[in-house]
Each structure stands twice: as C-alpha cells, then as structure tokens.
Design a protein around this motif. Structure first.
Motif, PDB file in Angstrom:
ATOM      1  N   GLU A  84      44.875  40.709  22.957  1.00 32.19           N
ATOM      2  CA  GLU A  84      44.052  41.497  22.039  1.00 32.19           C
ATOM      3  C   GLU A  84      42.810  40.727  21.575  1.00 32.19           C
ATOM      4  N   MET A  85      42.918  39.414  21.433  1.00 38.74           N
ATOM      5  CA  MET A  85      41.814  38.631  20.888  1.00 38.74           C
ATOM      6  C   MET A  85      40.921  38.007  21.963  1.00 38.74           C
ATOM      7  N   ALA A  86      41.444  37.783  23.145  1.00 35.66           N
ATOM      8  CA  ALA A  86      40.689  37.094  24.191  1.00 35.66           C
ATOM      9  C   ALA A  86      39.460  37.888  24.614  1.00 35.66           C
ATOM     10  N   THR A  87      38.444  37.156  24.995  1.00 37.08           N
ATOM     11  CA  THR A  87      37.233  37.786  25.505  1.00 37.08           C
ATOM     12  C   THR A  87      37.181  37.741  27.026  1.00 37.08           C
ATOM     13  N   ILE A  88      38.154  37.111  27.646  1.00 32.74           N
ATOM     14  CA  ILE A  88      38.290  37.167  29.102  1.00 32.74           C
ATOM     15  C   ILE A  88      39.508  38.034  29.403  1.00 32.74           C
ATOM     16  N   SER A  89      39.571  38.553  30.604  1.00 32.50           N
ATOM     17  CA  SER A  89      40.671  39.446  30.948  1.00 32.50           C
ATOM     18  C   SER A  89      41.657  38.755  31.879  1.00 32.50           C
ATOM     19  N   GLU A  90      42.855  39.318  31.914  1.00 28.98           N
ATOM     20  CA  GLU A  90      43.879  38.754  32.782  1.00 28.98           C
ATOM     21  C   GLU A  90      43.603  39.124  34.233  1.00 28.98           C
ATOM     22  N   ASP A  94      44.776  42.088  42.487  1.00 30.27           N
ATOM     23  CA  ASP A  94      44.261  42.433  43.815  1.00 30.27           C
ATOM     24  C   ASP A  94      42.992  41.665  44.174  1.00 30.27           C
ATOM     25  N   GLU A  95      42.808  40.500  43.571  1.00 30.27           N
ATOM     26  CA  GLU A  95      41.606  39.699  43.824  1.00 30.27           C
ATOM     27  C   GLU A  95      41.660  39.016  45.194  1.00 30.27           C
ATOM     28  N   SER A  96      40.527  39.015  45.866  1.00 30.99           N
ATOM     29  CA  SER A  96      40.379  38.208  47.077  1.00 30.99           C
ATOM     30  C   SER A  96      40.155  36.756  46.645  1.00 30.99           C
ATOM     31  N   THR A  97      40.157  35.858  47.589  1.00 31.16           N
ATOM     32  CA  THR A  97      39.874  34.456  47.282  1.00 31.16           C
ATOM     33  C   THR A  97      38.516  34.318  46.607  1.00 31.16           C
ATOM     34  N   GLN A  98      37.503  34.977  47.153  1.00 34.92           N
ATOM     35  CA  GLN A  98      36.162  34.911  46.568  1.00 34.92           C
ATOM     36  C   GLN A  98      36.157  35.488  45.151  1.00 34.92           C
ATOM     37  N   ASP A  99      36.900  36.583  44.958  1.00 36.73           N
ATOM     38  CA  ASP A  99      36.983  37.188  43.628  1.00 36.73           C
ATOM     39  C   ASP A  99      37.625  36.224  42.634  1.00 36.73           C
ATOM     40  N   MET A 100      38.691  35.559  43.067  1.00 42.72           N
ATOM     41  CA  MET A 100      39.379  34.615  42.183  1.00 42.72           C
ATOM     42  C   MET A 100      38.413  33.531  41.714  1.00 42.72           C
ATOM     43  N   VAL A 101      37.731  32.919  42.651  1.00 46.42           N
ATOM     44  CA  VAL A 101      36.825  31.820  42.326  1.00 46.42           C
ATOM     45  C   VAL A 101      35.638  32.331  41.507  1.00 46.42           C
ATOM     46  N   GLY A 102      35.078  33.466  41.888  1.00 47.23           N
ATOM     47  CA  GLY A 102      33.951  34.024  41.152  1.00 47.23           C
ATOM     48  C   GLY A 102      34.320  34.428  39.731  1.00 47.23           C
ATOM     49  N   LEU A 104      36.746  33.154  37.930  1.00 49.27           N
ATOM     50  CA  LEU A 104      36.950  31.928  37.157  1.00 49.27           C
ATOM     51  C   LEU A 104      35.616  31.318  36.735  1.00 49.27           C
ATOM     52  N   ALA A 105      34.663  31.299  37.627  1.00 49.08           N
ATOM     53  CA  ALA A 105      33.339  30.768  37.269  1.00 49.08           C
ATOM     54  C   ALA A 105      32.736  31.587  36.134  1.00 49.08           C
ATOM     55  N   ASP A 106      32.868  32.912  36.206  1.00 41.01           N
ATOM     56  CA  ASP A 106      32.361  33.776  35.136  1.00 41.01           C
ATOM     57  C   ASP A 106      33.107  33.539  33.827  1.00 41.01           C
ATOM     58  N   ASP A 107      34.428  33.390  33.906  1.00 37.98           N
ATOM     59  CA  ASP A 107      35.226  33.116  32.709  1.00 37.98           C
ATOM     60  C   ASP A 107      34.783  31.813  32.050  1.00 37.98           C
ATOM     61  N   THR A 109      31.900  30.378  32.284  1.00 34.87           N
ATOM     62  CA  THR A 109      30.576  30.590  31.700  1.00 34.87           C
ATOM     63  C   THR A 109      30.705  31.234  30.322  1.00 34.87           C
ATOM     64  N   ALA A 110      31.532  32.263  30.223  1.00 33.20           N
ATOM     65  CA  ALA A 110      31.716  32.966  28.942  1.00 33.20           C
ATOM     66  C   ALA A 110      32.336  32.051  27.896  1.00 33.20           C
ATOM     67  N   ILE A 111      33.349  31.293  28.294  1.00 32.94           N
ATOM     68  CA  ILE A 111      34.009  30.393  27.346  1.00 32.94           C
ATOM     69  C   ILE A 111      33.046  29.300  26.893  1.00 32.94           C
ATOM     70  N   CYS A 112      32.247  28.765  27.812  1.00 33.19           N
ATOM     71  CA  CYS A 112      31.272  27.731  27.432  1.00 33.19           C
ATOM     72  C   CYS A 112      30.279  28.275  26.407  1.00 33.19           C
ATOM     73  N   LYS A 113      29.831  29.503  26.589  1.00 27.12           N
ATOM     74  CA  LYS A 113      28.910  30.115  25.623  1.00 27.12           C
ATOM     75  C   LYS A 113      29.589  30.215  24.258  1.00 27.12           C
ATOM     76  N   GLU A 114      30.831  30.648  24.232  1.00 23.30           N
ATOM     77  CA  GLU A 114      31.554  30.770  22.964  1.00 23.30           C
ATOM     78  C   GLU A 114      31.827  29.403  22.348  1.00 23.30           C
ATOM     79  N   LEU A 115      32.094  28.403  23.172  1.00 24.18           N
ATOM     80  CA  LEU A 115      32.299  27.055  22.648  1.00 24.18           C
ATOM     81  C   LEU A 115      31.018  26.536  22.006  1.00 24.18           C
ATOM     82  N   THR A 116      29.876  26.850  22.598  1.00 27.66           N
ATOM     83  CA  THR A 116      28.605  26.452  22.013  1.00 27.66           C
ATOM     84  C   THR A 116      28.440  27.076  20.631  1.00 27.66           C
ATOM     85  N   GLU A 117      28.784  28.352  20.512  1.00 26.62           N
ATOM     86  CA  GLU A 117      28.745  29.016  19.210  1.00 26.62           C
ATOM     87  C   GLU A 117      29.738  28.359  18.247  1.00 26.62           C
TER      88      GLU A 117
END
Length: 154
Positions: A84-90, A94-102, A104-107, A109-117
């Motif tokens: 309920e509180m997380a800003t990333i999703s589970e 059905d992710e491909s290998t590329q989807d998994m890595v991509g 994670l990179a996006d996650d 990025t989002a967490i780093c932005k929030e950590l900066t805040e």
C-alpha cells in the motif's frame, strides 16, 4: 544555533523513511521472483546479480526500519502495508529478461529520487545520521543502476 524540529517535519521524515522500508520490502520480493524465474542465456549472470541485489535490499529494509525505531517511529512490517505504501510495484510474473533488468533500473531510479528527497528532509530535521544513511544507500543504488543500464546497452 540548532533548528527546532516541528511535529510536521518529523512526521514527513518518518513517512519518508517508511516509504523506503516499503519500497525495499517490495523490491526484495520482486528480486526473489526474478532470481527464481530468470531463464535463458543470461541465467547464470542474472541469477547471481539478482541474489546480490535482494541480499542488499534486505539490509536496507532492516537498517532503515531500525533507524526509524531509534527515532521513535513505527516501521511498516506487513506485506499488505508495504504494498500500500510502496511507490514501486511488485513483479507481474510475465517479465522477459530485458523487462526484468529494465524494470529494476527504473525502480532504482525512482528510489534514488526519493532518497534524495529524504536526504533533504533529514537535513531539514537536523538528522545527519539519517541523511548519511540515505546518501550511502543512494550511492550503492546508483552504481547498480549504472550496471543494469550498461547490461541493457543504454
């Protein structure tokens, strides 16, 4: 002269820390999913990398939650609460290998932005230990993000 923390500032910092407890809890499970279900020619490389990342995520959950407890806060401690509180999703399942890595990179990025805040919020609360904690975590995540993007040739 030291600044005085207001209740609102302390509440914002507590919520910021709890959001990261939630994010790292969700990330921990997502990385386990990826670790268990990775297939294909990159299995050996990514299976080990995902394990490294979920081990680190577990450390971040514990460290942030214990810091929050030390400050008198109450960390999220249920999966439902984390989702309920997380800003990333589970993981979707059905992710491909590329989807998994991509993803994670996006996650990261989002967490780093929030950590900066969170760093700014901690500094506004004269809470250098929390600011330092978030800075250290962000530095590690930035390195992992760089590696994931290099893997994707981005």
């Amino acid at each position: 002269m030291a600044r005085t923390r207001t209740k609102n500032q302390a509440t914002i910092l507590s919520e910021t820390m709890n959001k990261q407890v939630a994010n790292f809890s969700v990330l921990y499970m997502k990385l386990h999913h990826y670790h268990w279900y990775i297939k294909g020619e990159n299995f050996f490389t990514l299976h080990v990398k995902f394990e490294e990342l979920y081990t680190e995520a577990a450390l971040h959950v514990d460290t942030i939650a214990e810091r929050l407890l030390a400050l008198g806060g109450t960390p999220i401690s249920t999966l439902q609460g984390a989702l309920e509180m997380a800003t990333i999703s589970e993981a979707t399942g059905d992710e491909s290998t590329q989807d998994m890595v991509g993803t994670l990179a996006d996650d990261l990025t989002a967490i780093c932005k929030e950590l900066t805040e969170g760093i700014t919020s901690a500094e506004d609360n004269d809470d250098q230990p929390t600011a330092d904690l978030f800075t250290s975590i962000r530095a590690s995540l930035e390195k992992h993000r760089w590696m994931l993007k290099a893997y994707l040739a981005e």
